[in-house]
Enzyme design. Structure first.
Site, PDB file in Angstrom:
ATOM      1  N   HIS A   1      -3.064   0.631  16.365  1.00  0.00           N
ATOM      2  CA  HIS A   1      -2.311   1.196  15.236  1.00  0.00           C
ATOM      3  C   HIS A   1      -1.007   1.879  15.641  1.00  0.00           C
ATOM      4  O   HIS A   1      -0.710   2.991  15.190  1.00  0.00           O
ATOM      5  CB  HIS A   1      -3.221   2.128  14.426  1.00  0.00           C
ATOM      6  CG  HIS A   1      -3.242   1.789  12.973  1.00  0.00           C
ATOM      7  ND1 HIS A   1      -2.843   2.645  11.989  1.00  0.00           N
ATOM      8  CD2 HIS A   1      -3.578   0.654  12.334  1.00  0.00           C
ATOM      9  CE1 HIS A   1      -2.952   2.067  10.806  1.00  0.00           C
ATOM     10  NE2 HIS A   1      -3.392   0.842  10.994  1.00  0.00           N
TER      11      HIS A   1
ATOM     12  N   HIS B   1     -14.911  -5.063  10.245  1.00  0.00           N
ATOM     13  CA  HIS B   1     -14.531  -3.753  10.790  1.00  0.00           C
ATOM     14  C   HIS B   1     -15.760  -2.890  11.039  1.00  0.00           C
ATOM     15  O   HIS B   1     -16.301  -2.306  10.087  1.00  0.00           O
ATOM     16  CB  HIS B   1     -13.666  -2.997   9.786  1.00  0.00           C
ATOM     17  CG  HIS B   1     -12.285  -3.538   9.620  1.00  0.00           C
ATOM     18  ND1 HIS B   1     -11.308  -2.841   8.970  1.00  0.00           N
ATOM     19  CD2 HIS B   1     -11.702  -4.691  10.022  1.00  0.00           C
ATOM     20  CE1 HIS B   1     -10.178  -3.551   8.970  1.00  0.00           C
ATOM     21  NE2 HIS B   1     -10.399  -4.684   9.589  1.00  0.00           N
TER      22      HIS B   1
ATOM     23  N   HIS C   1      -3.345 -10.861   8.386  1.00  0.00           N
ATOM     24  CA  HIS C   1      -3.780  -9.536   7.932  1.00  0.00           C
ATOM     25  C   HIS C   1      -4.615  -9.665   6.656  1.00  0.00           C
ATOM     26  O   HIS C   1      -4.167 -10.282   5.684  1.00  0.00           O
ATOM     27  CB  HIS C   1      -2.519  -8.701   7.653  1.00  0.00           C
ATOM     28  CG  HIS C   1      -2.742  -7.225   7.594  1.00  0.00           C
ATOM     29  ND1 HIS C   1      -1.978  -6.387   6.834  1.00  0.00           N
ATOM     30  CD2 HIS C   1      -3.638  -6.431   8.222  1.00  0.00           C
ATOM     31  CE1 HIS C   1      -2.395  -5.141   6.988  1.00  0.00           C
ATOM     32  NE2 HIS C   1      -3.393  -5.144   7.827  1.00  0.00           N
TER      33      HIS C   1
ATOM     34  N   ASN D   1       0.813  -1.213   0.000  1.00  0.00           N
ATOM     35  CA  ASN D   1       0.000   0.000   0.000  1.00  0.00           C
ATOM     36  C   ASN D   1       0.850   1.268   0.000  1.00  0.00           C
ATOM     37  O   ASN D   1       1.656   1.484   0.892  1.00  0.00           O
ATOM     38  CB  ASN D   1      -0.905  -0.023   1.247  1.00  0.00           C
ATOM     39  CG  ASN D   1      -2.210   0.698   1.036  1.00  0.00           C
ATOM     40  OD1 ASN D   1      -2.457   1.256  -0.023  1.00  0.00           O
ATOM     41  ND2 ASN D   1      -3.056   0.679   2.059  1.00  0.00           N
TER      42      ASN D   1
ATOM     43  N   ASP E   1      -7.855  -2.103  17.284  1.00  0.00           N
ATOM     44  CA  ASP E   1      -6.538  -1.854  16.691  1.00  0.00           C
ATOM     45  C   ASP E   1      -5.983  -0.530  17.231  1.00  0.00           C
ATOM     46  O   ASP E   1      -6.562   0.532  16.972  1.00  0.00           O
ATOM     47  CB  ASP E   1      -6.688  -1.787  15.161  1.00  0.00           C
ATOM     48  CG  ASP E   1      -5.358  -1.868  14.436  1.00  0.00           C
ATOM     49  OD1 ASP E   1      -4.305  -1.645  15.075  1.00  0.00           O
ATOM     50  OD2 ASP E   1      -5.371  -2.145  13.218  1.00  0.00           O
TER      51      ASP E   1
ATOM     52  N   TYR F   1      -7.873   6.766  12.848  1.00  0.00           N
ATOM     53  CA  TYR F   1      -7.745   5.579  12.009  1.00  0.00           C
ATOM     54  C   TYR F   1      -8.969   4.653  12.145  1.00  0.00           C
ATOM     55  O   TYR F   1      -9.401   4.366  13.264  1.00  0.00           O
ATOM     56  CB  TYR F   1      -6.479   4.775  12.385  1.00  0.00           C
ATOM     57  CG  TYR F   1      -6.539   3.373  11.849  1.00  0.00           C
ATOM     58  CD1 TYR F   1      -6.249   3.116  10.512  1.00  0.00           C
ATOM     59  CD2 TYR F   1      -6.970   2.313  12.642  1.00  0.00           C
ATOM     60  CE1 TYR F   1      -6.374   1.844   9.987  1.00  0.00           C
ATOM     61  CE2 TYR F   1      -7.092   1.031  12.136  1.00  0.00           C
ATOM     62  CZ  TYR F   1      -6.797   0.802  10.809  1.00  0.00           C
ATOM     63  OH  TYR F   1      -6.938  -0.445  10.288  1.00  0.00           O
TER      64      TYR F   1
ATOM     65  N   ARG G   1     -14.368  -5.983  14.958  1.00  0.00           N
ATOM     66  CA  ARG G   1     -13.378  -4.982  15.381  1.00  0.00           C
ATOM     67  C   ARG G   1     -14.094  -3.661  15.591  1.00  0.00           C
ATOM     68  O   ARG G   1     -14.913  -3.254  14.767  1.00  0.00           O
ATOM     69  CB  ARG G   1     -12.289  -4.822  14.316  1.00  0.00           C
ATOM     70  CG  ARG G   1     -11.119  -3.980  14.784  1.00  0.00           C
ATOM     71  CD  ARG G   1     -10.093  -3.750  13.680  1.00  0.00           C
ATOM     72  NE  ARG G   1     -10.457  -2.618  12.855  1.00  0.00           N
ATOM     73  CZ  ARG G   1      -9.604  -1.967  12.046  1.00  0.00           C
ATOM     74  NH1 ARG G   1      -8.346  -2.383  11.936  1.00  0.00           N
ATOM     75  NH2 ARG G   1     -10.000  -0.936  11.330  1.00  0.00           N
TER      76      ARG G   1
HETATM   77  O1  EZ4 Z   1      -3.858   0.186   8.233  1.00  0.00           O
HETATM   78  O2  EZ4 Z   1      -3.716  -2.321   5.724  1.00  0.00           O
HETATM   79  O3  EZ4 Z   1      -5.623  -4.122  10.856  1.00  0.00           O
HETATM   80  N1  EZ4 Z   1      -5.627  -3.545   9.816  1.00  0.00           N
HETATM   81  C1  EZ4 Z   1      -4.957  -2.418   9.545  1.00  0.00           C
HETATM   82  C2  EZ4 Z   1      -5.014  -1.935   8.123  1.00  0.00           C
HETATM   83  C3  EZ4 Z   1      -3.777  -1.117   7.738  1.00  0.00           C
HETATM   84  C4  EZ4 Z   1      -3.659  -1.040   6.241  1.00  0.00           C
HETATM   85  C5  EZ4 Z   1      -2.343  -0.382   5.813  1.00  0.00           C
HETATM   86  O4  EZ4 Z   1      -2.128  -0.585   4.469  1.00  0.00           O
HETATM   87  O5  EZ4 Z   1      -4.368  -1.849  10.420  1.00  0.00           O
HETATM   88  O6  EZ4 Z   1      -6.180  -1.182   7.905  1.00  0.00           O
HETATM   89 CO    CO Z   2      -3.992  -3.279  12.014  1.00  0.00          CO
END
Ligand code: EZ4
Ligand code: CO
Length: 409
Positions: free
Chosen positions: A219, A122, A319, A37, A217, A159, A147
């Site tokens: 992040h 999500h 992921h 990405n 998350d 985010y 999530r």
């Molecule tokens: O921010 O894949 O858990 N998922 C994440 C994703 C990441 C993106 C970054 O390219 O944290 O949404």
């Molecule tokens: Co993540």
């Protein structure tokens, strides 16, 4: 059998994807995902300019040998660009091998260890009612694990919140990368976040009850002591996991977090080799491995990483955001079905346009994914459709604190 062609296809049906297509002299083709990405073209060049010529004439059955050759002959080790390129070759070769065998890939990995792959979706909202609606929508779609991400009072853009206004006017429904020539700037305040988040989980538990598995998350935004504090504060709400609570390049930092909280920890979406996990796994500092097949050297390397984790009762949490293409998702699903220490699979649906370009055989039924039973990965790339959507620059956002300091995004 011999490899006779290796083509790199860059396409942008709503977002950018980089795909490697390997063709053999017997006419069998295999696909591998090489999408990184915001840095897509660097992997495309790595593959086209430096890897494709090395593959010509090689026997596609020799997957381990090809992996070791690409890793060791490059001399320069690790890193997301190299490991995404190696992953694409590795997955394409597994696809060819399974097609040649006439079996879905998971059969070659030891067969199914389960009937379905539990996926989490999500949910997000700018406030509690919007978050509840989003959770309900996901439950209606069948998701059995959710999530939870929310806006935080005093922060403009956090985010993972789909409906919040971004500086470019685009929504985050499918993913955070935006088609802009420069990364969007967002803001962050860890103290405000730490004050707000426990109240959100209290409300969600109050509304949806104790059983629903909930994830969150972080992040990479907290220091170890802040992460410890959050893990502790969230214990009453029984999270399935807290993800990326600190930037884990410093693996030792997780010792401190671990001493303070029993909230399960998940880490690794930005990692690309088993070496990034050495301390985390050996000292049992995490509970779930978050690597993507696409960014961690493919099926061959992920299998070894997850086998290492299994010795410590650490499970998979591969992921699966939309920047993993349907090819990369399918690779993850075959592995998920075969390994014993499966934990959960992230599933963020691709847009209808992306699904037109990548035709898939995997299914999502009543909360569970399955890779399907077509020979190989079960994904086909419609190259004519792909050609209609050329690359467009797109970048993930970044954060600044109130005083202007750049912060982890
Ligand atoms: O921010 O894949 O858990 N998922 C994440 C994703 C990441 C993106 C970054 O390219 O944290 O949404
Ligand atoms: Co993540």
């Amino acid at each position: 059998m011999k490899i006779v062609a290796a083509d790199i296809i860059v396409t942008s049906p709503d977002r950018n994807f980089v795909t490697l297509k390997i063709t053999t002299d017997e006419g069998i083709t295999g696909l591998g995902d090489a999408t990184l990405n915001g840095r897509e073209l660097s992997v495309a060049s790595y593959l086209r300019d430096h890897v494709a010529p090395l593959l010509m004439g090689r026997d596609p059955h020799r997957i381990e040998d090809t992996w070791q050759f690409l890793y060791r002959s490059a001399y320069w080790r690790r890193g997301p660009v190299t490991m995404a390129a190696i992953a694409a070759v590795d997955v394409a070769l597994w696809d060819i091998l399974a097609k040649a065998a006439g079996m879905p890939l998971y059969q070659l990995l030891g067969g199914a260890s389960r009937t379905g792959i539990m996926a989490y979706g999500h949910a997000s909202g700018r406030d509690i009612p919007e978050l509840f609606d989003s959770i309900r929508r996901h439950l209606d779609e069948g998701f059995k694990s959710i999530r939870v991400q929310t806006s935080v009072p005093g922060i403009n853009a956090v985010y993972g919140v789909a409906a919040q206004p971004s500086s470019t006017g685009q929504r985050y429904d499918y993913e955070p990368a935006q088609r802009t020539p420069l990364p969007a700037e967002e803001d962050w305040d860890t103290r405000a976040y730490l004050r707000h988040l426990p109240s959100v989980f209290e409300a969600v538990r109050g509304e949806f009850g104790p059983e629903l598995p909930l994830l969150h998350d972080g992040h990479h935004r907290m220091t170890p002591i802040q992460a410890a504090k959050l893990g502790k504060a969230l214990e009453p709400y029984d999270l399935f996991w807290l993800e990326d609570c600190t930037p884990a390049e410093n693996q030792e930092a997780l010792r401190l977090v671990r001493q303070h909280t029993t909230t399960p920890l998940a880490i690794g979406e930005v990692f690309n080799t088993v070496w990034d996990y050495q301390t985390l796994i050996r000292e049992q500092l995490i509970d779930y491995v978050r690597s993507a097949v696409t960014h961690t050297g493919g099926i061959t390397a992920m299998r070894k990483l997850l086998d290492f984790a299994a010795q410590y009762q650490i499970k998979s949490g591969i992921h699966g955001p939309t920047d993993i293409s349907p090819v990369g998702m399918a690779a993850a699903l075959h592995l998920d079905l075969a390994i014993h220490n499966f934990g959960i699979q992230e599933y963020m649906k691709h847009t209808p346009l992306a699904n037109e370009v990548f035709r898939q055989s995997f299914t999502f039924t009543d909360g569970y994914l399955h890779p399907g039973d077509q020979p190989g990965l079960g994904v086909e790339l419609d190259e004519e459709a792909a050609a209609r959507f050329p690359y467009e620059p797109a970048y993930l956002p970044f954060n600044r604190l109130k005083d202007g300091t750049v912060h982890d995004w």
